[in-house]
Each structure stands twice: as structure tokens, then as C-alpha cells.
Write a protein that holds these residues in place. Structure first.
Motif, short mmCIF file in Angstrom:
data_model
loop_
_atom_site.label_atom_id
_atom_site.label_comp_id
_atom_site.label_asym_id
_atom_site.label_seq_id
_atom_site.Cartn_x
_atom_site.Cartn_y
_atom_site.Cartn_z
N LEU A 122 0.81 -1.21 0.00
CA LEU A 122 0.00 0.00 0.00
C LEU A 122 0.85 1.27 0.00
O LEU A 122 0.35 2.37 -0.18
CB LEU A 122 -0.94 0.01 1.22
CG LEU A 122 -1.98 -1.10 1.27
CD1 LEU A 122 -2.73 -1.06 2.60
CD2 LEU A 122 -2.95 -0.96 0.10
N ASP A 123 2.16 1.12 0.25
CA ASP A 123 3.10 2.24 0.28
C ASP A 123 2.72 3.27 1.34
O ASP A 123 2.82 4.48 1.12
CB ASP A 123 3.22 2.89 -1.09
CG ASP A 123 4.50 3.71 -1.23
OD1 ASP A 123 5.50 3.36 -0.58
OD2 ASP A 123 4.49 4.70 -1.97
N LEU A 124 2.25 2.78 2.47
CA LEU A 124 1.92 3.63 3.61
C LEU A 124 3.10 3.68 4.56
O LEU A 124 3.96 2.80 4.55
CB LEU A 124 0.67 3.11 4.32
CG LEU A 124 -0.62 3.20 3.51
CD1 LEU A 124 -1.75 2.46 4.23
CD2 LEU A 124 -1.01 4.64 3.25
N PRO A 125 3.15 4.69 5.43
CA PRO A 125 4.28 4.80 6.36
C PRO A 125 4.26 3.70 7.43
O PRO A 125 3.23 3.07 7.69
CB PRO A 125 4.08 6.17 7.01
CG PRO A 125 2.63 6.45 6.84
CD PRO A 125 2.21 5.78 5.58
N VAL A 126 5.41 3.50 8.05
CA VAL A 126 5.55 2.55 9.15
C VAL A 126 4.81 3.09 10.36
O VAL A 126 4.94 4.27 10.70
CB VAL A 126 7.04 2.34 9.49
CG1 VAL A 126 7.21 1.42 10.67
CG2 VAL A 126 7.79 1.80 8.28
N ALA A 127 4.00 2.25 10.98
CA ALA A 127 3.21 2.68 12.14
C ALA A 127 4.10 2.73 13.38
O ALA A 127 5.04 1.97 13.50
CB ALA A 127 2.06 1.72 12.36
#
Length: 83
Positions: A30-35
Motif C-alpha cells: 500500500l506504500d503507507l508509512p511505518v506505524a
């Protein structure tokens, strides 16, 4: 963040999942940031750690086309000296 949502005309969405879901291949695709992470629009404000209220408010104001907030005067010497 709820305070900032009341102060500025923005929508705040909080997504919370079990930690294991953030480490799956599907999540990385999804190319979302690391939580944990905070995004304003498409800008990643921070990922993997906490963000200060001042930094977050500054990015929100920039996103909304508003000038940066004036720094708060802290401490008795700052009030006496006008700094």
C-alpha cells in the motif's frame, strides 16, 4: 489530535490495527508509512515515533495555506523580557 480537528477545518481519521497487520506484505504494498505514523494529506509528518503538537499544528497550517503559528512564550523570564 481532536483539539486540532476542532481548531482547524480538517477531517481526522485514526486507523488502529494489531501490530502484526502493519508488517504484512499487503500493508507494504500500500506504500503507507511505518506505524505509528501521522500523515497530513499525502505528506508523511512522521513515522515510527511520536510527533510534537507544535510540529503537527505547523504542518496542518501549511497544508491549509495558513501562516505558521507564533511560538508560545514560555516561562517567567520570557514573559518579563517579551520573548
Amino acid at each position: 489530535m481532536p483539539r486540532l480537528g476542532q481548531t482547524y477545518d480538517i477531517e481526522i481519521e485514526t486507523i488502529s490495527k494489531p501490530k502484526d497487520e502493519y508488517t504484512t506484505d499487503e500493508y507494504f504494498e500500500l506504500d503507507l508509512p511505518v506505524a505509528p505514523a501521522v500523515m497530513v494529506g499525502e505528506e508523511i509528518v512522521m513515522e515510527g515515533s511520536d510527533v510534537s503538537d507544535e510540529k503537527l499544528e505547523s504542518v496542518i497550517r501549511k497544508h491549509l495555506g495558513l501562516p505558521s503559528p507564533e511560538p508560545e512564550t514560555k516561562g517567567i523570564l520570557g514573559r518579563l523580557l517579551g520573548k
